[in-house]
Design a protein around this motif. Structure first.
Motif, mmCIF file in Angstrom:
data_model
loop_
_atom_site.group_PDB
_atom_site.id
_atom_site.type_symbol
_atom_site.label_atom_id
_atom_site.label_comp_id
_atom_site.label_asym_id
_atom_site.label_seq_id
_atom_site.Cartn_x
_atom_site.Cartn_y
_atom_site.Cartn_z
ATOM 1 N N LYS A 212 0.887 -1.108 -0.039
ATOM 2 C CA LYS A 212 0.121 -0.021 0.103
ATOM 3 C C LYS A 212 0.906 1.328 0.157
ATOM 4 O O LYS A 212 1.754 1.338 0.610
ATOM 5 N N GLN A 213 0.398 2.232 -0.899
ATOM 6 C CA GLN A 213 1.347 3.446 -1.002
ATOM 7 C C GLN A 213 0.428 4.707 -0.574
ATOM 8 O O GLN A 213 -0.740 4.486 -0.599
ATOM 9 N N GLU A 214 1.039 5.718 0.247
ATOM 10 C CA GLU A 214 0.540 6.821 0.489
ATOM 11 C C GLU A 214 0.728 8.030 -0.662
ATOM 12 O O GLU A 214 0.255 9.193 -0.464
ATOM 13 N N THR B 180 -4.139 7.386 -4.912
ATOM 14 C CA THR B 180 -2.545 7.835 -4.655
ATOM 15 C C THR B 180 -2.394 9.151 -4.999
ATOM 16 O O THR B 180 -2.578 9.606 -6.132
ATOM 17 N N ASN C 113 -1.350 0.646 -5.513
ATOM 18 C CA ASN C 113 -2.715 0.582 -4.655
ATOM 19 C C ASN C 113 -3.735 -0.166 -5.686
ATOM 20 O O ASN C 113 -4.794 0.246 -5.931
ATOM 21 N N LYS C 114 -3.346 -1.356 -6.199
ATOM 22 C CA LYS C 114 -4.121 -2.437 -6.716
ATOM 23 C C LYS C 114 -4.450 -1.765 -8.231
ATOM 24 O O LYS C 114 -5.370 -2.353 -8.536
ATOM 25 N N GLU D 1 3.472 3.301 2.519
ATOM 26 C CA GLU D 1 2.661 3.783 3.916
ATOM 27 C C GLU D 1 3.687 3.997 5.008
ATOM 28 O O GLU D 1 4.542 2.990 5.031
#
Length: 356
Positions: free
Chosen positions: A13-15, A51, A282-283, A335
């Motif tokens: 997961k990315q922020e 994102t 994110n997918k 994240e």
């Protein structure tokens, strides 16, 4: 920090995702309008994937960039950060992110323009001057010359790279591949490393970055840029030998071969247009396409390789005019890296970062 910290695979997961805005001072000047359209498409597509984008912009371009992004009807989520850079290939000088399962720590390597081919003095300072203030933790510097596009890792800590890139003596002298593997273990927490001897695309200034050739899937697969669609292509033999190396190194992995488009520029130079140069966020997977007959087949293969991801094609024909593509201009931020106030700003519209 010890080697209990491991480099994170791209599908965590990315922020945010990092980009650097193309302007007249970069090599994009001849294609500036088209390139900026590509960037705007990438930004809006990332935002749809939940994102946000941190966009490095030269100080004298910030106000005009802010007006342009704020006028977009899609309500973008972008934080503009003043920075001075040589060019926009952020994959190769932006910080990487390691985790020990509880916290995430950013690290940087030294960037020297892919073995002193191009001036990179400003790029090499980006993490310290522009990105460090955004991060919760200190960006640890590792003295090794290495680019982010040169390495790929999976969830088990298996790292892959290419010998042609690593053994360019203008990167790290006569460092052996065994010594590189030790560096990957000690600095990136790699549990094992495979360094491929074959595979290179004509026109690739990076000496065969892995992100143009082989990518892991989240389900023990490998996506490989081959030329299976054209046995007469000059790349066919080298890329087929790369495929054989992959099969030998990963006998239990499912293999997905990508077709190779044949694109030349106005000067007649072959361009390194790789479908493997996609970004996972994110997918979602942002896939480069090049307005070529092979585009649809490439997208279908990537959909098969990542069945639980949404696949979006992005026209990267303008990008490849400068011998790179989509993954090359981006760097993901997992994240746990950014300060809470930065996350708040980047998630609420288009803002200009003001340092304390």
């Amino acid at each position: 920090m010890t080697n209990t910290y491991k480099l994170l695979p791209e599908w965590v997961k990315q922020e945010a995702v990092l980009l650097a805005w193309p302007d007249k001072k970069t090599d994009w000047q001849p294609w500036l309008s088209q390139i900026r359209d590509v960037y705007l498409t990438i930004i809006s597509t990332l935002n749809l994937a939940n994102t946000p984008v941190i966009l490095l912009v030269r100080q004298n371009e910030i106000e005009s960039c802010h007006r342009l992004l704020s006028a977009d009807t899609k309500a973008l989520k972008v934080l503009l950060v003043a920075a001075d850079y040589n060019d926009t290939w952020l994959r190769d000088y932006g910080f990487l992110s390691l985790s020990n399962g509880e916290s995430v720590h950013p690290v940087e390597f030294r960037f020297n323009g892919w073995g002193e081919k191009f001036n990179a003095d400003k790029d090499n300072e980006i993490n310290r001057l522009a990105l460090q203030p955004l991060c919760q933790k200190y960006i640890r510097n590792i003295g090794l010359v290495l680019e982010g596009g040169a390495i790929e890792i999976d969830q088990d800590g298996h790292l892959i790279s290419t010998a042609l890139c690593l053994q360019n003596p203008k990167r790290n002298g006569n460092k052996t591949l065994a010594e590189y593997k030790e560096d990957f273990a000690s600095n990136l927490g790699a549990t094992s490393s495979t360094i491929f001897e074959h595979g290179h695309l004509e026109g690739d200034d990076t000496d065969g970055h892995i992100d143009t050739l082989v990518r892991f899937t989240a389900a023990n697969g490998l996506v490989i840029q081959t030329a299976f669609n054209d046995p007469e292509d000059p790349h066919f033999k080298g890329l087929h030998n790369l495929l054989l190396e992959c099969e030998a190194a990963f006998p239990r992995h499912q293999i997905f071969e990508l077709p190779l488009p044949n694109i030349v520029n106005n000067e007649g130079d072959r361009l390194p247009a790789s479908y493997a140069n996609f970004l996972i966020s994110n997918k979602h997977i942002l896939c480069p396409v090049y307005q070529q007959p092979e585009d649809e087949l490439a997208l279908d293969i990537i959909k098969s390789a990542y069945p639980n991801f949404k696949i979006i094609g992005i026209n990267c024909l303008p990008l490849v005019q400068q011998f790179g593509s989509l993954h090359c201009i981006t760097m993901q931020v997992p994240e746990g890296v950014l300060k809470p106030e930065i996350l708040h700003s980047v998630s609420n519209g288009v803002f200009i970062y003001e340092s304390a």
